[in-house]
Structure formats: structure tokens, C-alpha cells
Design a protein around this motif. Structure first.
Motif, PDB file in Angstrom:
ATOM      1  N   ASN A   1       0.735  -1.335  -0.016  1.00 24.71           N
ATOM      2  CA  ASN A   1      -0.191  -0.100   0.140  1.00 24.71           C
ATOM      3  C   ASN A   1       0.742   1.212  -0.074  1.00 24.71           C
ATOM      4  O   ASN A   1       0.386   2.292  -0.096  1.00 24.71           O
ATOM      5  CB  ASN A   1      -0.965  -0.113   1.192  1.00 24.71           C
ATOM      6  CG  ASN A   1      -0.355  -0.254   2.605  1.00 24.71           C
ATOM      7  OD1 ASN A   1       0.912  -0.725   2.637  1.00 24.71           O
ATOM      8  ND2 ASN A   1      -0.999   0.247   3.622  1.00 24.71           N
ATOM      9  N   VAL A   2       2.150   1.248  -0.001  1.00 25.69           N
ATOM     10  CA  VAL A   2       3.052   2.161  -0.100  1.00 25.69           C
ATOM     11  C   VAL A   2       3.401   2.413  -1.526  1.00 25.69           C
ATOM     12  O   VAL A   2       3.969   1.700  -2.125  1.00 25.69           O
ATOM     13  CB  VAL A   2       4.268   2.167   0.751  1.00 25.69           C
ATOM     14  CG1 VAL A   2       5.235   3.153   0.476  1.00 25.69           C
ATOM     15  CG2 VAL A   2       3.850   2.148   2.389  1.00 25.69           C
TER      16      VAL A   2
ATOM     17  N   GLY B   1       0.294   6.700   0.627  1.00 17.38           N
ATOM     18  CA  GLY B   1      -0.061   5.459   0.876  1.00 17.38           C
ATOM     19  C   GLY B   1      -1.478   5.191   0.412  1.00 17.38           C
ATOM     20  O   GLY B   1      -2.370   6.097   0.183  1.00 17.38           O
TER      21      GLY B   1
END
Length: 157
Positions: free
Chosen positions: A93-94, A110
Motif C-alpha cells: 500500500n506504499v 499510501g
């Protein structure tokens, strides 16, 4: 950069806005044969000018409805902290992670399913960096007006 000429830069500018362009189309735009373009691309990849090719995906299609810019102010950026940042960068998710100048020396973008997932992520950041994190600040993205360098409709601005 050594080994890069203006024709190479022109190829890179075109690729930046359209990474799916064919060698034939690219050759026409830069007045080179597809074989010459292929040779130049291979050289640019070897030199590290082209880091990879990817698709720009709307995060909502992955179930990520919350996008946040997270600013982290670290007391020290030592080798141990750098290893933690590398681990952080590897998380799905980064989207991006920068070490930067200014009050907050880390900037992270993110994408999260919901606010609960974002809250848990922020808690994990505090736990990971501990006392080295002087502050962690999350800003929610309200509307994305441009992503990357692809030619997009800027009429929303």
C-alpha cells in the motif's frame, strides 16, 4: 549523463508520457528505425535511465478508497533507520517513499481500503520508528488531479 545524447532524452520524454508506445511509433517520433530505437532503449535500460515499465492503476479498482500523504520527522536517519525505510517501501500500500529535506524528512504516499486501515498503518509507523519519530502527520488526498507524466485531461483543474 555520460553516454546519453539529445535523441536518447527525446526517447525518454516520450516514454515518460506513454510507456506502451511501440518501437515503430517511437521511431517515427524520433526519426529512427525501430531497430535503432530498440538498441537505444536497451542501452538506456542498462544505464538505469529506464527503471521499469508499469501501468497506472486507479486505486479504487484495487479496493483502496483512501489515499494519504504521510509526513514523518525522524530524529536520525542512520543505517538501521534506512533498513526500516526499505521495509516500509516494500509494502503493497506504499505507492512512493521519499527521503527529503525540510521539517519532515520522510514523505510517503499510501493507499488504504478505509480509514481504519490508515489508522492501523499510522500506529504501526509509530511503533516501528519509536522515539526516533519526532512526528507523524497524515494528510488525506481529496482529489487527484494528475498522476504521473501520462497525457491526461487537465480540464478538471
Amino acid at each position: 549523463m555520460p553516454g546519453i545524447d539529445e535523441k536518447d532524452r527525446e526517447i525518454l520524454r516520450i516514454l515518460r508520457s506513454n510507456g506502451r508506445i511501440t518501437l515503430t511509433e517511437l521511431g517515427k517520433k524520433v526519426n529512427l528505425s525501430p531497430a535503432s530505437v530498440k538498441s537505444r532503449l536497451e542501452k538506456l535500460e542498462r544505464l538505469g535511465a529506464v527503471k521499469g515499465y508499469s501501468a497506472v492503476i486507479d486505486p479504487a479498482f484495487l479496493g483502496n478508497l483512501v489515499t494519504a500523504l504521510i509526513f514523518i520527522r525522524l530524529k536520525d536517519v542512520d543505517p538501521y533507520t534506512r533498513s526500516m525505510l526499505r521495509e516500509l517501501a516494500s509494502l503493497d500500500n506504499v505507492e512512493f517513499l521519499y527521503l527529503k529535506t525540510g521539517d519532515h524528512n520522510v514523505l510517503l504516499k499510501g493507499e488504504f481500503r478505509d480509514m481504519d486501515e490508515l489508522r492501523e498503518f499510522l500506529k504501526s509507523l509509530k511503533k516501528t520508528f519509536g522515539v526516533n519519530a519526532l512526528s507523524i502527520e497524515a494528510n488525506l488526498v481529496v482529489e487527484e488531479l494528475k498522476r504521473g507524466f501520462a497525457d491526461e485531461d487537465a480540464s478538471r483543474l
